[in-house]
Design an enzyme around this catalytic site. Structure first.
Site, mmCIF file in Angstrom:
data_model
loop_
_atom_site.group_PDB
_atom_site.id
_atom_site.type_symbol
_atom_site.label_atom_id
_atom_site.label_comp_id
_atom_site.label_asym_id
_atom_site.label_seq_id
_atom_site.Cartn_x
_atom_site.Cartn_y
_atom_site.Cartn_z
ATOM 1 N N GLY A 149 2.782 1.948 10.706
ATOM 2 C CA GLY A 149 3.701 3.070 10.552
ATOM 3 C C GLY A 149 4.454 3.439 11.813
ATOM 4 O O GLY A 149 5.085 4.503 11.866
ATOM 5 N N GLU A 179 -4.983 -5.422 10.662
ATOM 6 C CA GLU A 179 -3.968 -4.382 10.829
ATOM 7 C C GLU A 179 -4.225 -3.599 12.113
ATOM 8 O O GLU A 179 -5.045 -2.663 12.112
ATOM 9 C CB GLU A 179 -4.026 -3.411 9.651
ATOM 10 C CG GLU A 179 -3.713 -4.023 8.312
ATOM 11 C CD GLU A 179 -3.154 -2.973 7.365
ATOM 12 O OE1 GLU A 179 -2.044 -3.166 6.891
ATOM 13 O OE2 GLU A 179 -3.811 -1.951 7.148
ATOM 14 N N GLY A 207 5.123 1.176 4.689
ATOM 15 C CA GLY A 207 6.463 1.764 4.536
ATOM 16 C C GLY A 207 7.440 0.889 3.767
ATOM 17 O O GLY A 207 8.159 1.374 2.871
ATOM 18 N N LYS A 252 0.107 4.230 -0.252
ATOM 19 C CA LYS A 252 -0.567 5.396 0.353
ATOM 20 C C LYS A 252 -0.382 6.636 -0.540
ATOM 21 O O LYS A 252 -0.318 6.509 -1.757
ATOM 22 C CB LYS A 252 -0.051 5.624 1.775
ATOM 23 C CG LYS A 252 -0.091 4.357 2.625
ATOM 24 C CD LYS A 252 0.083 4.640 4.084
ATOM 25 C CE LYS A 252 0.204 3.341 4.848
ATOM 26 N NZ LYS A 252 0.190 3.514 6.289
ATOM 27 N N GLU A 279 -6.709 4.240 8.041
ATOM 28 C CA GLU A 279 -6.545 5.682 7.806
ATOM 29 C C GLU A 279 -7.820 6.270 7.204
ATOM 30 O O GLU A 279 -8.192 7.407 7.509
ATOM 31 C CB GLU A 279 -5.318 5.922 6.911
ATOM 32 C CG GLU A 279 -4.033 5.719 7.705
ATOM 33 C CD GLU A 279 -2.829 5.300 6.883
ATOM 34 O OE1 GLU A 279 -2.850 5.412 5.653
ATOM 35 O OE2 GLU A 279 -1.855 4.843 7.510
ATOM 36 N N SER A 298 3.857 -2.462 10.260
ATOM 37 C CA SER A 298 5.314 -2.454 10.444
ATOM 38 C C SER A 298 5.986 -3.781 10.076
ATOM 39 O O SER A 298 6.946 -4.198 10.724
ATOM 40 C CB SER A 298 5.659 -2.032 11.880
ATOM 41 O OG SER A 298 5.230 -0.707 12.121
ATOM 42 N N ASN A 304 0.863 -1.182 0.000
ATOM 43 C CA ASN A 304 0.000 0.000 0.000
ATOM 44 C C ASN A 304 0.900 1.231 0.000
ATOM 45 O O ASN A 304 1.485 1.564 1.022
ATOM 46 C CB ASN A 304 -0.889 -0.031 1.256
ATOM 47 C CG ASN A 304 -1.692 1.238 1.437
ATOM 48 O OD1 ASN A 304 -1.795 2.060 0.519
ATOM 49 N ND2 ASN A 304 -2.250 1.420 2.628
ATOM 50 N N HIS A 318 -9.257 0.668 4.985
ATOM 51 C CA HIS A 318 -7.985 0.911 5.678
ATOM 52 C C HIS A 318 -8.230 1.822 6.885
ATOM 53 O O HIS A 318 -9.069 2.726 6.824
ATOM 54 C CB HIS A 318 -6.980 1.556 4.716
ATOM 55 C CG HIS A 318 -5.591 1.578 5.269
ATOM 56 N ND1 HIS A 318 -5.184 2.521 6.172
ATOM 57 C CD2 HIS A 318 -4.549 0.742 5.093
ATOM 58 C CE1 HIS A 318 -3.923 2.280 6.506
ATOM 59 N NE2 HIS A 318 -3.515 1.203 5.868
HETATM 60 C C1 PEP Z 1 -0.523 -0.031 6.191
HETATM 61 O O1 PEP Z 1 -0.667 1.178 6.097
HETATM 62 O O2 PEP Z 1 -1.385 -0.793 5.737
HETATM 63 C C2 PEP Z 1 0.671 -0.532 6.841
HETATM 64 C C3 PEP Z 1 0.657 -1.768 7.229
HETATM 65 O O3 PEP Z 1 1.698 0.347 7.005
HETATM 66 P P1 PEP Z 1 3.157 0.023 7.620
HETATM 67 O O4 PEP Z 1 3.631 -1.257 6.968
HETATM 68 O O5 PEP Z 1 3.989 1.202 7.254
HETATM 69 O O6 PEP Z 1 2.985 -0.152 9.077
#
Ligand code: PEP
Length: 251
Positions: free
Chosen positions: A172, A166, A233, A13, A98, A211, A11, A96
């Site tokens: 993040g 998640e 990320g 983003k 966010e 992460s 993703n 998601h």
């Molecule tokens: C995400 O935004 O779906 C995600 C898992 O981000 P990160 O891997 O950066 O934690």
């Protein structure tokens, strides 16, 4: 023991412009195209999807979108429909955290999006997960079970669904869930799927996200209910993302 093909989905983003996204896609293509035994998906921003889909056409890397409207067309300024995406993407992330937190998306709206995606012949990657306060109060399992069930209200395309657990506190932050925590919660997700659609429970892929990186991916993938990773990320660097793909793949 169920035989589920793992999934590694990136993703991106609101990162990359068309040019840098294209470079990233080309880098992933070079490093990961020949890896088998894993479904590989990149989810660029809307404006880059057509260009990247063209470059990845005929490869083993699939393209997804990060969001979609549940409406078919009409006066919805700024929105993108499933029919606009069809032909470019195979998957769409819905729900998601966010979007739930920053755009106020409810599980009811997300359920409509998941249905619209499946009706368009695409695969929803449905995200659910608790925030830190819920976990601290010991309510993570019931919260996620309820969130998943309500985000799947009236969903029926069970052979076309990927679920991504998640935890918000792990996204993040550099602080992934432990593999045991992730296993417990992906098992909860599978239990909900079993309740809603008993025949789909063994075949539905349930991913972990939060992460994930090349240092923790192997331990997470080793768990019986974790069928891959949704990655933020670490999906923005071709070499790091390709390490995750290699860890999930069979060669
Ligand atoms: C995400 O935004 O779906 C995600 C898992 O981000 P990160 O891997 O950066 O934690």
């Amino acid at each position: 023991m169920a035989n589920r093909t793992p999934v590694v989905a990136g993703n991106w983003k609101m990162n990359t412009d068309v040019e840098s996204g294209l470079e990233l896609a080309k880098g992933i293509l070079k490093l990961s195209n020949s890896v088998s035994g894993v479904d590989k998906i990149v989810c660029p921003p809307f404006v880059s999807i057509a260009t990247i889909a063209q470059v990845l056409c005929g490869s083993t890397i699939q393209v997804g979108a990060q969001n979609v409207s549940s409406n078919a067309d009409g006066a919805f300024t700024g929105e993108v429909s499933t029919s606009m995406l069809r032909g470019f993407v195979s998957h769409v992330i819905v729900g998601h955290s966010e979007r739930r937190a920053l755009n106020g998306e409810t599980s009811e709206q997300i359920a409509s999006k998941a249905i619209a995606v499946a009706e368009a012949g695409l695969t929803p990657i449905l995200c659910i997960g608790e925030d830190l306060s819920v976990r601290k109060f010991g309510n993570a399992e019931s919260f996620v079970a309820e969130q998943l069930e309500s985000s799947l209200a009236e969903f029926s395309a069970w052979d076309s669904l990927i679920v991504a657990y998640e935890p918000v506190w792990a996204i993040g932050t550099g602080e992934a869930a432990t593999s045991d925590q992730a296993q417990d919660m992906t098992a909860v997700c599978r239990k909900v799927i079993r309740k809603l659609a008993p025949d789909a429970a063994n075949s539905t892929r349930v991913l972990y996200g939060g992460s994930v990186n090349s240092g923790n991916v192997a331990e997470l993938l080793d768990k019986p209910d974790i069928d891959g990773a949704l990655v933020g990320g670490a999906s923005l660097k071709a070499d790091e993302f390709s390490k995750l793909i290699a860890a999930a793949g069979s060669n």
